[in-house]
Scaffold this active site. Sequence first.
Site, PDB file in Angstrom:
ATOM      1  N   GLU A  29      20.152  68.955  23.675  1.00 15.69           N
ATOM      2  CA  GLU A  29      20.510  69.976  24.665  1.00 15.69           C
ATOM      3  C   GLU A  29      19.836  71.282  24.231  1.00 15.69           C
ATOM      4  O   GLU A  29      20.425  72.086  23.508  1.00 15.69           O
ATOM      5  CB  GLU A  29      22.021  70.152  24.749  1.00 15.69           C
ATOM      6  CG  GLU A  29      22.427  71.123  25.845  1.00 15.69           C
ATOM      7  CD  GLU A  29      23.803  71.743  25.627  1.00 15.69           C
ATOM      8  OE1 GLU A  29      24.354  72.273  26.601  1.00 15.69           O
ATOM      9  OE2 GLU A  29      24.306  71.729  24.484  1.00 15.69           O
ATOM     10  N   ASP A  75      24.298  67.992  21.187  1.00 19.34           N
ATOM     11  CA  ASP A  75      24.859  69.181  21.815  1.00 19.34           C
ATOM     12  C   ASP A  75      24.345  70.443  21.104  1.00 19.34           C
ATOM     13  O   ASP A  75      24.153  70.438  19.886  1.00 19.34           O
ATOM     14  CB  ASP A  75      26.392  69.103  21.716  1.00 19.34           C
ATOM     15  CG  ASP A  75      27.097  70.242  22.397  1.00 19.34           C
ATOM     16  OD1 ASP A  75      27.093  70.283  23.636  1.00 19.34           O
ATOM     17  OD2 ASP A  75      27.660  71.102  21.679  1.00 19.34           O
ATOM     18  N   THR A  89      20.683  80.677  15.703  1.00 18.23           N
ATOM     19  CA  THR A  89      20.776  79.542  14.783  1.00 18.23           C
ATOM     20  C   THR A  89      21.751  79.755  13.627  1.00 18.23           C
ATOM     21  O   THR A  89      22.027  78.804  12.886  1.00 18.23           O
ATOM     22  CB  THR A  89      19.390  79.202  14.202  1.00 18.23           C
ATOM     23  OG1 THR A  89      18.853  80.347  13.538  1.00 18.23           O
ATOM     24  CG2 THR A  89      18.431  78.766  15.306  1.00 18.23           C
ATOM     25  N   ASP A 109      29.775  78.410  13.208  1.00 12.77           N
ATOM     26  CA  ASP A 109      28.460  77.802  13.075  1.00 12.77           C
ATOM     27  C   ASP A 109      28.299  77.154  11.703  1.00 12.77           C
ATOM     28  O   ASP A 109      28.321  77.823  10.670  1.00 12.77           O
ATOM     29  CB  ASP A 109      27.371  78.865  13.281  1.00 12.77           C
ATOM     30  CG  ASP A 109      26.014  78.239  13.482  1.00 12.77           C
ATOM     31  OD1 ASP A 109      25.794  77.669  14.561  1.00 12.77           O
ATOM     32  OD2 ASP A 109      25.171  78.315  12.574  1.00 12.77           O
TER      33      ASP A 109
END
Length: 478
Positions: free
Chosen positions: A265, A215, A176, A185
């Site tokens: 997703e 996504d 994450t 990210d």
Amino acid sequence: MNRIITIIACLGLAACASQTKSTVDRMTHDPDYTNTETILHVWSWDFPTIAENMKQIADAGFTMLQTSPVNACFSPEGGNIKIFDQKEGNWYHYYQPTDWTIGNNILGTEEEMKAMLDSAKKYDVRVLVDVLPNHTAFDIDLVTDGFYEAVGGRDKMFHTHGLEGINDYNDRTQCTHQGVGGLPDVNTENPRFQKYYMGFVNRLIELGVRGFRYDTAKHIGVHSDPLDTEAGVTENDFWDVATGRKEVLGVSLAIPYDSLFVYGEVLQDRTVPEEEYASYFGQTASSYGHVLREALTKRSTKDLDLVSWYHRAAPEHLTTWVESHDTYCNANESAGLTDAQIRTGWVFLTARQNGTPLFFSRPMNSTRENYWGDNLLGARGNDEFFHPEVVAVNKFRQQMNGQVESISFSEDGETIVVNRGDKGAAVINLAADANAIELATTLPDGEYKDQVYGMTFTAENGLLKGETLPETTYIIAR
């Protein structure tokens, strides 16, 4: 005055819907619930092409379509022309956002999108957009100055280790806070980013979009995930904002969340908190897709379980597929399956009671030797989305609303009957040879002609009998 009243009413409804949506149980299966919708993934089609084909999409029985990402994206010199080419563009360029504004040189302008959405409304087709707030383009110098300014500067755009790639996808901190496939990210917990992103979402909704595919959703943290405290994060609340549960800096989801079709997703592995994601949206049944493709490759379900959905969430909240753009393009995992194999898989999947199936539109003139076919971004896909068997099962799915399933498999696994109450059945021959069937059915005794080929099947004493051609499907509806 009317516009102001409408906006206030929508915001009031959104607040009520948010409170209701937080209590939705997507983990407990209702055995009587039936899904009726289908999605056509108009992968790499541009807006004018989608609009031109809208009537055919609707006539084919698809109730929803999903576009490729519509955001500003990486666009190398020479433009994005080819689906897969080292010099003239690649399909994954639109998965590299440079700003959250509408329009790019693959799909078209905002005005062209609006014309497409107007066409969709005319034919009662709901439009979903693929969105990807989790990352930016590889080259962070290509991200627009306006985007950086909106989020508070370049140092506020990314997680503390956001420019590092993930080494262990089962480590939730890495998953994450670090880059998927090396893509930088984004700090999705930054309130200024959330506000800017929600402006994009609300503009899409204003234009007529009525759903989203998120996504890399499993790479955006939920409340149980580690916090990026070095970046000042005190709560993983992106999903609360994105789904309308809370506002951010005075901005909230413009319409009730219940009115949108949203799925994430969330590719399955052993550490994904599927229950928490289920509290926000539907998820992808990626493990089921793997098993289904294995059966199609073998042309048999023998020793495989195709009844289980391989997911902890209830199947009525899963988005399913035979293949996706990722399984087709990334290492060409599913690209070797013939169109006929994909079709038999689609009919089986779509005839079932649950899941919302997505049909991936392969490139025009693609073959098993040339996966990219005409290799043109923006062009329509091949003719498979309106193949008579695809059309028949799409409409069968809607006709079978309220009818529970029972599935019969032959001993060798080559033939299948998906029964839907006493109202209909789908017959599937996975084999490369003709097959006689004699399988359990819930149809009343009698003779039936299938809706595609006019073949005759006989139901007698709980058995359905008939002859099937190689890799062919048949639809029976009373």
